[in-house]
Design a protein around this motif. Structure first.
Motif, mmCIF file in Angstrom:
data_model
loop_
_atom_site.group_PDB
_atom_site.id
_atom_site.type_symbol
_atom_site.label_atom_id
_atom_site.label_comp_id
_atom_site.label_asym_id
_atom_site.label_seq_id
_atom_site.Cartn_x
_atom_site.Cartn_y
_atom_site.Cartn_z
ATOM 1 N N MET A 159 0.806 -1.211 -0.058
ATOM 2 C CA MET A 159 -0.061 0.069 0.123
ATOM 3 C C MET A 159 0.851 1.275 -0.022
ATOM 4 S SD MET A 159 -3.138 1.271 0.001
ATOM 5 C CE MET A 159 -4.080 2.435 0.541
ATOM 6 N N TYR A 160 1.843 1.474 0.969
ATOM 7 C CA TYR A 160 2.726 2.377 1.016
ATOM 8 C C TYR A 160 3.539 2.615 -0.549
ATOM 9 C CZ TYR A 160 6.151 5.797 2.382
ATOM 10 O OH TYR A 160 7.054 6.933 2.610
ATOM 11 N N GLY A 161 3.915 1.609 -0.882
ATOM 12 C CA GLY A 161 4.704 1.568 -2.385
ATOM 13 C C GLY A 161 3.795 2.296 -3.445
ATOM 14 N N LYS A 162 2.663 1.851 -3.357
ATOM 15 C CA LYS A 162 1.711 2.533 -4.351
ATOM 16 C C LYS A 162 1.383 3.864 -4.172
ATOM 17 C CE LYS A 162 -2.097 1.251 -7.313
ATOM 18 N NZ LYS A 162 -1.819 0.246 -8.108
ATOM 19 N N ILE A 163 1.182 4.278 -2.622
ATOM 20 C CA ILE A 163 1.117 5.756 -2.383
ATOM 21 C C ILE A 163 2.259 6.665 -2.698
ATOM 22 C CG2 ILE A 163 0.791 7.402 -0.480
ATOM 23 C CD1 ILE A 163 -1.134 5.141 0.705
ATOM 24 N N PHE A 164 3.577 6.040 -2.331
ATOM 25 C CA PHE A 164 4.792 6.589 -2.710
ATOM 26 C C PHE A 164 4.877 6.928 -4.322
ATOM 27 C CE2 PHE A 164 9.051 6.834 -3.684
ATOM 28 C CZ PHE A 164 9.674 7.993 -2.862
ATOM 29 N N PHE A 165 4.483 6.104 -4.840
ATOM 30 C CA PHE A 165 4.667 6.479 -6.347
ATOM 31 C C PHE A 165 3.726 7.582 -6.994
ATOM 32 C CE2 PHE A 165 7.276 2.628 -7.055
ATOM 33 C CZ PHE A 165 8.011 3.250 -8.482
ATOM 34 N N TYR A 166 2.615 7.638 -6.355
ATOM 35 C CA TYR A 166 1.622 8.683 -6.770
ATOM 36 C C TYR A 166 2.291 9.963 -6.006
ATOM 37 C CZ TYR A 166 -1.985 5.881 -8.799
ATOM 38 O OH TYR A 166 -2.393 4.904 -9.453
ATOM 39 N N TYR A 167 2.843 9.789 -4.779
ATOM 40 C CA TYR A 167 3.433 11.010 -4.319
ATOM 41 C C TYR A 167 4.755 11.520 -5.454
ATOM 42 C CZ TYR A 167 6.953 13.640 -1.571
ATOM 43 O OH TYR A 167 7.673 14.740 -0.903
ATOM 44 N N GLY A 168 5.670 10.456 -5.535
ATOM 45 C CA GLY A 168 6.556 10.813 -6.521
ATOM 46 C C GLY A 168 6.177 11.263 -7.798
ATOM 47 N N PHE A 169 5.244 11.006 -8.104
ATOM 48 C CA PHE A 169 4.646 11.503 -9.677
ATOM 49 C C PHE A 169 4.222 13.068 -9.327
ATOM 50 C CE2 PHE A 169 1.120 12.256 -12.374
ATOM 51 C CZ PHE A 169 1.537 12.151 -13.547
ATOM 52 N N LEU A 170 3.440 13.315 -8.388
ATOM 53 C CA LEU A 170 3.073 14.701 -8.047
ATOM 54 C C LEU A 170 4.333 15.639 -7.798
ATOM 55 C CD1 LEU A 170 -0.148 14.040 -6.233
ATOM 56 C CD2 LEU A 170 0.102 14.580 -8.390
ATOM 57 N N PHE A 184 11.801 13.495 0.040
ATOM 58 C CA PHE A 184 11.373 12.737 -0.918
ATOM 59 C C PHE A 184 12.503 11.456 -0.709
ATOM 60 C CE2 PHE A 184 12.296 10.636 -4.816
ATOM 61 C CZ PHE A 184 10.778 10.181 -5.154
ATOM 62 N N VAL A 185 13.712 11.784 -0.476
ATOM 63 C CA VAL A 185 14.662 10.643 -0.327
ATOM 64 C C VAL A 185 14.433 10.113 0.952
ATOM 65 C CG1 VAL A 185 17.287 10.328 0.409
ATOM 66 C CG2 VAL A 185 16.558 11.930 -1.569
ATOM 67 N N LEU A 186 13.915 10.555 1.988
ATOM 68 C CA LEU A 186 13.883 9.920 3.166
ATOM 69 C C LEU A 186 12.211 9.075 3.173
ATOM 70 C CD1 LEU A 186 14.305 12.838 6.017
ATOM 71 C CD2 LEU A 186 15.819 10.740 5.455
ATOM 72 N N LEU A 187 11.363 9.685 2.460
ATOM 73 C CA LEU A 187 10.303 8.680 2.408
ATOM 74 C C LEU A 187 10.713 7.602 1.327
ATOM 75 C CD1 LEU A 187 7.572 11.486 2.008
ATOM 76 C CD2 LEU A 187 7.769 9.889 3.693
ATOM 77 N N TYR A 188 11.693 7.787 0.271
ATOM 78 C CA TYR A 188 11.843 6.806 -0.617
ATOM 79 C C TYR A 188 12.363 5.692 0.227
ATOM 80 C CZ TYR A 188 14.409 4.223 -4.161
ATOM 81 O OH TYR A 188 14.886 3.056 -5.121
ATOM 82 N N LEU A 189 13.469 5.902 1.130
ATOM 83 C CA LEU A 189 14.024 5.028 1.989
ATOM 84 C C LEU A 189 13.199 4.410 2.809
ATOM 85 C CD1 LEU A 189 17.583 6.884 2.738
ATOM 86 C CD2 LEU A 189 17.020 4.805 1.189
ATOM 87 N N LEU A 190 12.249 5.100 3.364
ATOM 88 C CA LEU A 190 11.117 4.507 4.428
ATOM 89 C C LEU A 190 10.180 3.427 3.752
ATOM 90 C CD1 LEU A 190 9.883 4.831 7.431
ATOM 91 C CD2 LEU A 190 8.160 6.801 6.303
#
Length: 143
Positions: free
Chosen positions: A1-12, A50-56
């Protein structure tokens, strides 16, 4: 779930960052230095967030880890390396400007301030490539 949310966040984040980079560049070109400085500080802090959220995302769920096809590994290596160079460069430039290092006394911040336009343009190219690549990743990985 977080992975998918993160990808949308990354896109935005990629789209917003490109718009902010363009605005910061135009502000610098038209000598609106306070606006340029504010945008670059926001972009740099946002980049590190973004880097921190990516690692998280790799710590939250096991399924958050991306299954990367072998043919995309070189692309992700180039994208990630470019992103780290861009964020490190932006951080150094912002730090030097906020420290107000003496141009005459040189030193690290003085050197960065002396060549701020040159290094800023290099960071602009790297960061633009990074964000366009991040937006492309959204489509490549099918989210």
């Amino acid at each position: 779930m977080y992975g998918k949310i993160f990808f949308y966040y990354g896109f935005l984040w990629g789209i917003a960052s490109l718009l902010l980079l363009l605005t910061a560049w135009r502000a610098a070109a038209s000598k609106k230095i306070p606006l340029h400085r504010t945008i670059m500080v926001v972009l740099t802090i946002g980049g590190w967030l973004f880097v921190l959220l990516y690692l998280l995302r790799y710590r939250i769920e096991d399924e958050a880890a991306l299954r990367v096809p072998a043919h995309l590994v070189p692309w992700l290596a180039v994208h990630g390396s470019t992103a780290l160079a861009a964020i490190a460069g932006a951080t150094a430039l912002v730090w030097a400007r906020l420290e107000k290092g003496s141009v005459d006394g040189m030193g690290f911040s003085g050197h960065l301030n002396s060549f701020h336009r040159l290094y800023g343009r290099i960071v602009l190219v790297l960061w633009t490539f990074t964000h366009i690549g991040g937006i492309a990743n959204f489509y490549v990985f099918g989210f």
